[in-house]
Design a protein around this motif. Structure first.
Motif, short mmCIF file in Angstrom:
data_model
loop_
_atom_site.label_atom_id
_atom_site.label_comp_id
_atom_site.label_asym_id
_atom_site.label_seq_id
_atom_site.Cartn_x
_atom_site.Cartn_y
_atom_site.Cartn_z
N PRO A 69 -1.54 -4.99 -1.97
CA PRO A 69 -0.63 -6.05 -1.50
C PRO A 69 -0.86 -7.40 -2.18
O PRO A 69 0.04 -8.25 -2.18
CB PRO A 69 -0.92 -6.14 0.00
CG PRO A 69 -1.52 -4.82 0.35
CD PRO A 69 -2.26 -4.35 -0.86
N LYS A 70 -2.01 -7.61 -2.79
CA LYS A 70 -2.28 -8.88 -3.46
C LYS A 70 -1.66 -8.93 -4.86
O LYS A 70 -1.57 -10.00 -5.46
CB LYS A 70 -3.80 -9.09 -3.58
CG LYS A 70 -4.48 -9.27 -2.24
CD LYS A 70 -5.96 -9.55 -2.44
CE LYS A 70 -6.68 -9.49 -1.10
NZ LYS A 70 -7.83 -8.63 -1.13
N ILE A 87 10.97 2.29 -4.31
CA ILE A 87 10.62 0.87 -4.27
C ILE A 87 9.35 0.59 -5.06
O ILE A 87 8.34 1.27 -4.89
CB ILE A 87 10.48 0.39 -2.81
CG1 ILE A 87 11.84 0.52 -2.10
CG2 ILE A 87 9.98 -1.06 -2.76
CD1 ILE A 87 11.81 0.23 -0.62
N VAL A 88 9.45 -0.41 -5.95
CA VAL A 88 8.29 -0.80 -6.75
C VAL A 88 7.76 -2.18 -6.35
O VAL A 88 6.70 -2.58 -6.82
CB VAL A 88 8.59 -0.76 -8.26
CG1 VAL A 88 8.98 0.66 -8.68
CG2 VAL A 88 9.66 -1.75 -8.66
N HIS A 94 8.03 -5.15 4.67
CA HIS A 94 7.44 -3.89 5.13
C HIS A 94 8.02 -2.74 4.32
O HIS A 94 9.17 -2.78 3.90
CB HIS A 94 7.73 -3.68 6.62
CG HIS A 94 7.09 -2.45 7.17
ND1 HIS A 94 5.73 -2.33 7.33
CD2 HIS A 94 7.63 -1.28 7.56
CE1 HIS A 94 5.46 -1.13 7.81
NE2 HIS A 94 6.60 -0.47 7.96
N LEU A 95 7.21 -1.71 4.12
CA LEU A 95 7.64 -0.55 3.35
C LEU A 95 7.06 0.71 3.98
O LEU A 95 5.87 0.79 4.21
CB LEU A 95 7.15 -0.68 1.89
CG LEU A 95 7.38 0.51 0.97
CD1 LEU A 95 8.85 0.84 0.83
CD2 LEU A 95 6.77 0.23 -0.39
N THR A 96 7.94 1.69 4.23
CA THR A 96 7.48 2.99 4.71
C THR A 96 7.36 3.93 3.52
O THR A 96 7.86 3.66 2.43
CB THR A 96 8.45 3.60 5.73
OG1 THR A 96 9.67 3.94 5.06
CG2 THR A 96 8.73 2.62 6.88
N LEU A 97 6.73 5.07 3.74
CA LEU A 97 6.57 6.06 2.68
C LEU A 97 7.90 6.64 2.24
O LEU A 97 8.01 7.21 1.15
CB LEU A 97 5.63 7.17 3.12
CG LEU A 97 4.17 6.74 3.30
CD1 LEU A 97 3.35 7.87 3.89
CD2 LEU A 97 3.57 6.28 1.98
N GLU A 126 0.80 -1.24 0.00
CA GLU A 126 0.00 0.00 0.00
C GLU A 126 0.83 1.28 0.00
O GLU A 126 0.37 2.33 -0.43
CB GLU A 126 -0.95 0.00 1.20
CG GLU A 126 -0.24 -0.03 2.53
CD GLU A 126 -1.15 -0.31 3.72
OE1 GLU A 126 -0.72 -0.05 4.85
OE2 GLU A 126 -2.28 -0.78 3.51
N ASN A 127 2.09 1.21 0.46
CA ASN A 127 2.92 2.41 0.53
C ASN A 127 3.80 2.63 -0.71
O ASN A 127 4.65 3.52 -0.70
CB ASN A 127 3.81 2.37 1.77
CG ASN A 127 3.02 2.63 3.04
OD1 ASN A 127 1.96 3.25 3.00
ND2 ASN A 127 3.52 2.14 4.16
#
Length: 138
Positions: free
Chosen positions: A127-128, A36-37, A28-31, A11-12
């Motif tokens: 995320p899917k 990042i793709v 995990h990914l932060t804003l 989502e980020n």
């Protein structure tokens, strides 16, 4: 030689960096990770086959990348370099610049994450969503 890495959306994902594109094995990914793709990648720099690493270190190698998500495909090209380290255990970064660190897979690339079609980025924010990062070296 061709090598494919599967990854997932998050989502980020913003994909608005003007100099790099990254995929990571992290979940995990932060804003702040605006280049990042994809996350949950099946390989990082350290996981690449030795034969591929040797080709990536050849400065004459033409390296082509494709990022495939759904019906979309984003194509770009970069260069190898003899000083590539290719040892990072989590990330792969392709760069427009000639900066080299353990995460760097290719330099002098012709595109960065800000050029991904926004419809593709929208898919990657689910995320899917699954994607494929393909590396081809001639």
């Amino acid at each position: 030689m061709k090598f494919e890495i599967q990854f997932s959306g998050h989502e980020n994902i913003r994909s608005n960096h003007q100099k790099t594109i990254e995929i990571t094995k992290d979940s995990h990914l932060t804003l702040q990770g605006d280049c990042i793709v994809g996350i949950n990648a099946t390989s990082s720099c350290s996981d690449l086959p030795l034969e591929l690493k040797e080709k990536l270190k050849n400065p004459d190698s033409k390296i082509k990348f494709s990022i495939r998500v759904g019906d979309y495909e984003f194509l770009l090209e970069g260069q190898g370099h003899p000083e590539l380290i290719l040892s990072h255990t989590e990330d792969i970064v392709i760069r427009k610049s000639d900066f080299i660190c353990p995460r760097t897979l290719a330099i002098k690339c012709d595109k960065s994450s800000d050029l991904l079609p926004r419809d593709m980025v929208a898919l990657l924010q689910d995320p899917k969503t699954k994607g494929i990062f393909a590396i081809s070296v001639d």
